[in-house]
Scaffold this motif. Structure first.
Motif, PDB file in Angstrom:
ATOM      1  N   LYS A  56       0.836  -1.208   0.000  1.00  0.00           N
ATOM      2  CA  LYS A  56       0.000   0.000   0.000  1.00  0.00           C
ATOM      3  C   LYS A  56       0.874   1.262   0.000  1.00  0.00           C
ATOM      4  CE  LYS A  56      -2.091  -1.130   3.827  1.00  0.00           C
ATOM      5  NZ  LYS A  56      -1.487  -2.447   4.106  1.00  0.00           N
ATOM      6  N   THR A  57       1.832   1.266   0.920  1.00  0.00           N
ATOM      7  CA  THR A  57       2.706   2.425   1.035  1.00  0.00           C
ATOM      8  C   THR A  57       3.550   2.584  -0.231  1.00  0.00           C
ATOM      9  OG1 THR A  57       2.801   2.021   3.393  1.00  0.00           O
ATOM     10  CG2 THR A  57       4.473   3.459   2.482  1.00  0.00           C
ATOM     11  N   GLU A  58       3.924   1.434  -0.787  1.00  0.00           N
ATOM     12  CA  GLU A  58       4.782   1.425  -1.965  1.00  0.00           C
ATOM     13  C   GLU A  58       4.162   2.208  -3.124  1.00  0.00           C
ATOM     14  OE1 GLU A  58       7.654   0.167  -1.516  1.00  0.00           O
ATOM     15  OE2 GLU A  58       8.417   0.422  -3.552  1.00  0.00           O
ATOM     16  N   ILE A  59       2.844   2.166  -3.237  1.00  0.00           N
ATOM     17  CA  ILE A  59       2.181   2.854  -4.351  1.00  0.00           C
ATOM     18  C   ILE A  59       2.511   4.341  -4.334  1.00  0.00           C
ATOM     19  CG2 ILE A  59      -0.073   3.588  -5.224  1.00  0.00           C
ATOM     20  CD1 ILE A  59      -1.096   0.859  -4.564  1.00  0.00           C
ATOM     21  N   ALA A  60       2.442   4.938  -3.156  1.00  0.00           N
ATOM     22  CA  ALA A  60       2.736   6.368  -3.052  1.00  0.00           C
ATOM     23  C   ALA A  60       4.183   6.642  -3.451  1.00  0.00           C
ATOM     24  CB  ALA A  60       2.472   6.850  -1.635  1.00  0.00           C
ATOM     25  N   LYS A  61       5.083   5.768  -2.999  1.00  0.00           N
ATOM     26  CA  LYS A  61       6.490   5.970  -3.326  1.00  0.00           C
ATOM     27  C   LYS A  61       6.714   5.864  -4.830  1.00  0.00           C
ATOM     28  CE  LYS A  61       8.302   4.300   1.042  1.00  0.00           C
ATOM     29  NZ  LYS A  61       8.842   3.100   1.705  1.00  0.00           N
ATOM     30  N   VAL A  62       6.066   4.850  -5.424  1.00  0.00           N
ATOM     31  CA  VAL A  62       6.232   4.641  -6.857  1.00  0.00           C
ATOM     32  C   VAL A  62       5.646   5.816  -7.631  1.00  0.00           C
ATOM     33  CG1 VAL A  62       5.389   3.234  -8.762  1.00  0.00           C
ATOM     34  CG2 VAL A  62       6.375   2.146  -6.755  1.00  0.00           C
ATOM     35  N   LEU A  63       4.492   6.299  -7.181  1.00  0.00           N
ATOM     36  CA  LEU A  63       3.863   7.445  -7.844  1.00  0.00           C
ATOM     37  C   LEU A  63       4.802   8.636  -7.826  1.00  0.00           C
ATOM     38  CD1 LEU A  63       0.143   7.939  -6.824  1.00  0.00           C
ATOM     39  CD2 LEU A  63       1.102   7.599  -9.088  1.00  0.00           C
ATOM     40  N   SER A  64       5.394   8.867  -6.663  1.00  0.00           N
ATOM     41  CA  SER A  64       6.259  10.018  -6.538  1.00  0.00           C
ATOM     42  C   SER A  64       7.479   9.883  -7.440  1.00  0.00           C
ATOM     43  CB  SER A  64       6.649  10.193  -5.067  1.00  0.00           C
ATOM     44  OG  SER A  64       8.018  10.346  -4.928  1.00  0.00           O
ATOM     45  N   SER A  65       8.066   8.692  -7.492  1.00  0.00           N
ATOM     46  CA  SER A  65       9.280   8.549  -8.296  1.00  0.00           C
ATOM     47  C   SER A  65       8.975   8.547  -9.789  1.00  0.00           C
ATOM     48  CB  SER A  65      10.046   7.291  -7.884  1.00  0.00           C
ATOM     49  OG  SER A  65       9.356   6.153  -8.320  1.00  0.00           O
ATOM     50  N   THR A  66       7.860   7.923 -10.196  1.00  0.00           N
ATOM     51  CA  THR A  66       7.591   7.863 -11.633  1.00  0.00           C
ATOM     52  C   THR A  66       7.062   9.190 -12.163  1.00  0.00           C
ATOM     53  OG1 THR A  66       5.429   6.951 -11.165  1.00  0.00           O
ATOM     54  CG2 THR A  66       7.158   5.393 -11.749  1.00  0.00           C
ATOM     55  N   LEU A  67       6.302   9.904 -11.334  1.00  0.00           N
ATOM     56  CA  LEU A  67       5.766  11.179 -11.807  1.00  0.00           C
ATOM     57  C   LEU A  67       6.738  12.324 -11.548  1.00  0.00           C
ATOM     58  CD1 LEU A  67       2.042  10.963 -10.645  1.00  0.00           C
ATOM     59  CD2 LEU A  67       2.917  10.703 -12.951  1.00  0.00           C
ATOM     60  N   GLY A  68       7.834  12.009 -10.823  1.00  0.00           N
ATOM     61  CA  GLY A  68       8.809  13.054 -10.524  1.00  0.00           C
ATOM     62  C   GLY A  68       8.290  14.077  -9.540  1.00  0.00           C
ATOM     63  N   ARG A  69       7.358  13.655  -8.678  1.00  0.00           N
ATOM     64  CA  ARG A  69       6.818  14.585  -7.682  1.00  0.00           C
ATOM     65  C   ARG A  69       7.508  14.351  -6.347  1.00  0.00           C
ATOM     66  NH1 ARG A  69       1.685  16.312  -9.486  1.00  0.00           N
ATOM     67  NH2 ARG A  69       1.630  15.997 -11.722  1.00  0.00           N
ATOM     68  N   ARG A  70       7.396  15.343  -5.493  1.00  0.00           N
ATOM     69  CA  ARG A  70       7.965  15.213  -4.169  1.00  0.00           C
ATOM     70  C   ARG A  70       7.062  14.319  -3.328  1.00  0.00           C
ATOM     71  NH1 ARG A  70       7.998  20.270  -0.675  1.00  0.00           N
ATOM     72  NH2 ARG A  70       8.695  19.383   1.275  1.00  0.00           N
ATOM     73  N   LEU A  71       7.657  13.482  -2.503  1.00  0.00           N
ATOM     74  CA  LEU A  71       6.860  12.626  -1.619  1.00  0.00           C
ATOM     75  C   LEU A  71       6.879  13.204  -0.214  1.00  0.00           C
ATOM     76  CD1 LEU A  71       5.283   9.959  -1.124  1.00  0.00           C
ATOM     77  CD2 LEU A  71       7.463   8.939  -0.489  1.00  0.00           C
ATOM     78  N   ILE A  72       5.692  13.489   0.314  1.00  0.00           N
ATOM     79  CA  ILE A  72       5.598  13.979   1.683  1.00  0.00           C
ATOM     80  C   ILE A  72       4.865  12.932   2.490  1.00  0.00           C
ATOM     81  CG2 ILE A  72       4.648  15.751   3.178  1.00  0.00           C
ATOM     82  CD1 ILE A  72       4.940  17.637   0.746  1.00  0.00           C
ATOM     83  N   ARG A  73       5.509  12.448   3.530  1.00  0.00           N
ATOM     84  CA  ARG A  73       4.930  11.335   4.258  1.00  0.00           C
ATOM     85  C   ARG A  73       4.524  11.755   5.663  1.00  0.00           C
ATOM     86  NH1 ARG A  73       7.354   5.287   4.781  1.00  0.00           N
ATOM     87  NH2 ARG A  73       5.931   4.580   6.375  1.00  0.00           N
ATOM     88  N   LEU A  74       3.324  11.421   6.008  1.00  0.00           N
ATOM     89  CA  LEU A  74       2.863  11.667   7.372  1.00  0.00           C
ATOM     90  C   LEU A  74       2.559  10.315   8.005  1.00  0.00           C
ATOM     91  CD1 LEU A  74       1.894  13.640   9.590  1.00  0.00           C
ATOM     92  CD2 LEU A  74      -0.350  13.521   8.579  1.00  0.00           C
ATOM     93  N   GLN A  75       3.433   9.911   8.917  1.00  0.00           N
ATOM     94  CA  GLN A  75       3.208   8.637   9.605  1.00  0.00           C
ATOM     95  C   GLN A  75       2.292   8.903  10.796  1.00  0.00           C
ATOM     96  OE1 GLN A  75       4.333   5.290   9.178  1.00  0.00           O
ATOM     97  NE2 GLN A  75       2.919   5.000  10.877  1.00  0.00           N
ATOM     98  N   CYS A  76       1.168   8.196  10.861  1.00  0.00           N
ATOM     99  CA  CYS A  76       0.218   8.463  11.936  1.00  0.00           C
ATOM    100  C   CYS A  76       0.558   7.645  13.176  1.00  0.00           C
ATOM    101  CB  CYS A  76      -1.195   8.129  11.495  1.00  0.00           C
ATOM    102  SG  CYS A  76      -1.746   9.156  10.143  1.00  0.00           S
TER     103      CYS A  76
END
Lengths: 310, 400
Positions: A56-76
Motif C-alpha cells: 500500500k505504502t509502496e504505491i505512493a512511493k512509486v507514484l512520486s518517483s515515476t511522476l517526478g513529484r515530491r513525496l511527503i509522508r505523514l506517519q500516523c
C-alpha cells in the motif's frame, strides 16, 4: 533532495497507469490501476486498505518517483496532533526575537506580535508542506497507517481533505493552488469513519495471485533462480490458504526470497524452510503450527503441483 | 452517443438504487461521482466499468462481495451493459459462471423482492410504570429469567435509566491542564505577549483522558435465551452512553452487531440485530467463536486499553484444548477481561463444568449478571480501576 527524474504528466488511461507503475517494477492488477487512474484524474484522495505488507505504502512511493513529484509522508500514531502534523512555531527563536526587541527598547506590542508570528518563525509539518506550490507539480502526500491515529485527528483530516486548505490563526488560511495527490493507507486495526471514506476512492489491496507474485519476486529479487522463485511463491500461496493468525504478505515473500538467495539455496527443502520460517511468519503460534511435518507436507504439495504444471 | 450516455447515466442511477436495496450505503453524492468516474475512465471493457463503479460505490471491504453480486445480477437482468459494450467492442464478454457466491442470496432477495417489504407491526405492550418503592426493590433482585412480560418492560426502563459513570484512561493526546507536567509553549508565549513579553506565566499541558472502548461478546445460545434480550438492551444503553462500544453475538458463529445497536431507539436496534443473526438459540461453540473473534476482530477493536465483557454461561458443547488457547489469547490482547455469567445466581454455584474450569483461570473478573442489581454492580465495576470484587480464583477455590 533525492535525485528524481524529470516531472511527467499524469497518465491518460488505465493502461497508461499500469505501464507507469510497471516502469518502477510495481506490478499492479487492473482493478488497482483503475482506481489509481480515477483518483489522479478526478483529483480525489485514494484510500487503500489491506493486510500489512501488500504494497500500500509502496504505491505512493512509486507514484512520486515515476511522476517526478515530491513525496511527503505523514506517519500516523496515537496522539498525533496539529503541532506534529500541520505546523509549529519556533518558540526558541521567538523568545530570542522578543528579548532582542526588548533590548532595543521597542515597545510597539502590535508590531512585535506580527513580527514574532510571521512565516520566518513557522515550522512547516507534512500537511502544510503538501499545500505549498512545487515547480515539479503538486506533491504526493502519503498519510500512512491512518488507523493508528485517533478519531480526533481523522476529523481534522476531513477538513483538510475537503478543500485542501489549512488555517493558521496567526497567519491566515493557506490554500493549495494545486491539490496534492493524496494516498491514505490503513491496516484496518480499527474502522475509519465513513465520512472520511466518502471523500475518497476506496480500494482493498489483496494478496496477488501466484502468477503476479512470481513476476513481483523476479522483478524485485534479481538474483533468484527460476525453480526457487516458483517454489517460494507457491509455498507462500499455500501458506495463505492455511488458517493463520497473520498470513504472510508480499513484503514477507520478498524478504524470504532474498534471505534464501543470500543462503545460496537453489531449491526449498524442509530443513531450510523450518530454519527461515521466522522471515515469513511473525507469530510464535503460527510458526509452531507450520514448523516440521506441516512444512514438509506443504512443500510436497507444492512440488507435486509444480511438477504437474510442467 | 449522447443518447446512449444518457441511458448509461440512468442505469447507474438505477444501479445505485439496487445497491442501496442490497445494503450498501450509497448517497446521491456517490452517484454523481460515479457518473464523473465513468466519464473519466471511458466505457472500455466490462472489467474496467466494473472497477470504475467499484472505486466509487464500495467503501468497505465487506461490501465488495455484495457489489459483485449486485453488478452481475443487475447488468445481467437488464442486459444493457453487454449490448453497449458489444456495440463498441469486436468481442463479446465471456460467459459467466453460474455457481452461487456468498452474498448472492442477500442481493437476490433485495433486488427481486422489490422494496415492498412490509414492516412487522410492533406488539402493543401497555406498561404500568408506576411501581411502588417495594415493587422496585423486588424488581431489582428478581432473576431476569423469572420475570413476566410487564416486569421485563419495567426492567428495560430501569436499564435505560442506569447511570453509566465513566471509567477513564489516559491517552497520548495532550490538552491544556492546570496541574499538567508539560509546558505548553504555544499558550505560554501567547499569554506573555499580551503583557508585551515582560512576564512569562507558564501554562501547562496534561494527558487527556478518555473512556476506554468496551467490547462485548454475548452468547445467544439456547441456554442463555432468557437473558439475551435484556442484555442486548443493556448493551444498547451502554453503546448510547459510551460511544466506543463494539458488540458481537455468538452461538455457533460470530456476528458483529455494533452498527445495528447504534440505532437510537432500542427496539429498532434490537430488530436490526435479530435481522443480522442467523443462529439465535442454537448451540454454543465458544472456542470457535472466540477463534473467529481473535483472528478477525481482536486486532481491530481491542485498541487503546479495551475492556472485554464476555457474557456466557460457559456451557461449551465440546470443550477441548482450543478453548483454553483462545481464551488465553483473548486475555492477553485486552486490558481487562470480565466474564459475566448468569449461572452465578445460584449461591451454590461451583465451577464444575469443564468449559467453565478451562476459562476461569484466564479471566480478570467473574461476575454474576442475572438481575438489575448485578447489572448495576457491573456498571460500578466498570468505573473502578482494578476492582478485585469478582476475583475468579475464589470460584475455583470453592471447588478445590
Amino acid at each position: 533532495m533525492k535525485q528524481t527524474p524529470a516531472p511527467r504528466s499524469l497518465p491518460a488511461s488505465i493502461d497508461a497507469t499500469l505501464d507507469l507503475l510497471a516502469t518502477a517494477d510495481y506490478l499492479a492488477d487492473r482493478s488497482l490501476a483503475t482506481v489509481l487512474f480515477l483518483a489522479l484524474k478526478m483529483g480525489r484522495p485514494l484510500f487503500l486498505e489491506g493486510e500489512a505488507g501488500v504494497g500500500k505504502t509502496e504505491i505512493a512511493k512509486v507514484l512520486s518517483s515515476t511522476l517526478g513529484r515530491r513525496l511527503i509522508r505523514l506517519q500516523c500514531y496515537e496522539g498525533l496532533d496539529v503541532a506534529a502534523a500541520v505546523y509549529e512555531w519556533n518558540y526558541a527563536a521567538q523568545m530570542i526575537a522578543i528579548r532582542v526587541a526588548e533590548a532595543e527598547g521597542a515597545h510597539d506590542r502590535g508590531r512585535l506580535e506580527s513580527d514574532v508570528f510571521s512565516e520566518r518563525f513557522l515550522i512547516k509539518r507534512p500537511l502544510l508542506q503538501a499545500l505549498e506550490p512545487d515547480p515539479a507539480g503538486a506533491p504526493v502526500l502519503l498519510i500512512d497507517e491512518l488507523d493508528r491515529a485517533d478519531e480526533a485527528f481523522e476529523a481534522f483530516l476531513l477538513e483538510v481533505l475537503a478543500d485542501f486548505a489549512v488555517t493558521v490563526p496567526e497567519l491566515g488560511t493557506v490554500k493549495a493552488a494545486q491539490p496534492p495527490i493524496v494516498v491514505i493507507t490503513s491496516n484496518r486495526t480499527r474502522e475509519i469513519h465513513d465520512a472520511l471514506k466518502r471523500r475518497c476512492l476506496y480500494h482493498w489491496v489483496g494478496y496477488p495471485n501466484a502468477e503476479r507474485e512470481l513476476k513481483i519476486v523476479r522483478a524485485k529479487v534479481p538474483g533468484i533462480g527460476k525453480a526457487l522463485s516458483e517454489q517460494v511463491v507457491h509455498f507462500v500461496q499455500a501458506l495463505r490458504k492455511e488458517d493463520m493468525f497473520k498470513a504472510p504478505g508480499v513484503a514477507e515473500t520478498l524478504d524470504w526470497a532474498a534471505a534464501l538467495t543470500e543462503l545460496d539455496a537453489v531449491a526449498l527443502d524442509p530443513a531450510t524452510v523450518s530454519d527461515t520460517l521466522g522471515v515469513l511468519l511473525k507469530y510464535q503460534d503460527d510458526i509452531a503450527r507450520i514448523e516440521g511435518s506441516k512444512a514438509k507436507e506443504l512443500l510436497d504439495d507444492v512440488r507435486a503441483q509444480l511438477r504437474a504444471a510442467e | 452517443m449522447a443518447e446512449q450516455s444518457g441511458r448509461l447515466a440512468e442505469n447507474i442511477v438505477y444501479f445505485a438504487r439496487a445497491l442501496r436495496a442490497a445494503g450498501i450505503p450509497v448517497g446521491p453524492g456517490a452517484v454523481l461521482d460515479a457518473l464523473a468516474a465513468v466519464d473519466a475512465a471511458g466505457v472500455g471493457t466490462r472489467d474496467d466499468f466494473y472497477w470504475t463503479l467499484h472505486a466509487v460505490f464500495v467503501k468497505r471491504h465487506e461490501h465488495s462481495v455484495l457489489f459483485e453480486q449486485a453488478f452481475r445480477i443487475f447488468f445481467r437482468r437488464r442486459g444493457y451493459l453487454d449490448q453497449l459494450l458489444a456495440s463498441m467492442l469486436p468481442q463479446t464478454p465471456g460467459k459467466e459462471e453460474e455457481t452461487p457466491k456468498p452474498g448472492a442470496q442477500r442481493v437476490q432477495e433485495a433486488l427481486l423482492s422489490g422494496l415492498a417489504e412490509t414492516e412487522r407491526p410492533k406488539p402493543d405492550v401497555e406498561v404500568d410504570a408506576r411501581l411502588t418503592v417495594s415493587d422496585r426493590e423486588v424488581l431489582q433482585r428478581k432473576d431476569f429469567a423469572q420475570m413476566s412480560a410487564a416486569e421485563i418492560a419495567a426492567a428495560k426502563d430501569a436499564i435505560k435509566r442506569l447511570v453509566l459513570s465513566l471509567d477513564e484512561v489516559k491517552t497520548r493526546r495532550l490538552a491544556p491542564h492546570r496541574h499538567g507536567h508539560l509546558i505548553d509553549i504555544r499558550r505560554t508565549l501567547r499569554a506573555s505577549l499580551k503583557a508585551g513579553g515582560a512576564v512569562i506565566d507558564l501554562k501547562y499541558l496534561g494527558p487527556r483522558t478518555k473512556s476506554p472502548p468496551i467490547v462485548a461478546l454475548l452468547d445467544i445460545s439456547g441456554s442463555m435465551s432468557q437473558y439475551t434480550r435484556l442484555f442486548l438492551h443493556f448493551l444498547h444503553a451502554v453503546t448510547d452512553a459510551r460511544k466506543r462500544v463494539h458488540t458481537f453475538l455468538f452461538g455457533t458463529r460470530l456476528t458483529n452487531v455494533t452498527r445495528a445497536l447504534k440505532a437510537k431507539d432500542p427496539d429498532e436496534a434490537l430488530a436490526a440485530c435479530s435481522a443480522n443473526v442467523a443462529d439465535w438459540s442454537g448451540g454454543t461453540r465458544i472456542a470457535t467463536s472466540l477463534h473467529a473473534f481473535n483472528k478477525l476482530w481482536a486486532r481491530r477493536v481491542l485498541t487503546q486499553g479495551a475492556i472485554v465483557l464476555l457474557i456466557t454461561d460457559g456451557l461449551e458443547r465440546d470443550p477441548d484444548d482450543r478453548l483454553a488457547f483462545e481464551i488465553d489469547r483473548l486475555h492477553r490482547s485486552c486490558r481487562r477481561l470480565i466474564w459475566l455469567n448468569p449461572l452465578l445466581r445460584f449461591s451454590g454455584f461451583e465451577a464444575k463444568a469443564k468449559g467453565i474450569r478451562t476459562m476461569v483461570p484466564h479471566v480478570d473478573e467473574l461476575r454474576p449478571i442475572h438481575n438489575l442489581e448485578s447489572m448495576a454492580g457491573l456498571v460500578q465495576a466498570l468505573s473502578e480501576r482494578g476492582a478485585r470484587a469478582g476475583d475468579p480464583k475464589a470460584w475455583l477455590e470453592k471447588v478445590a
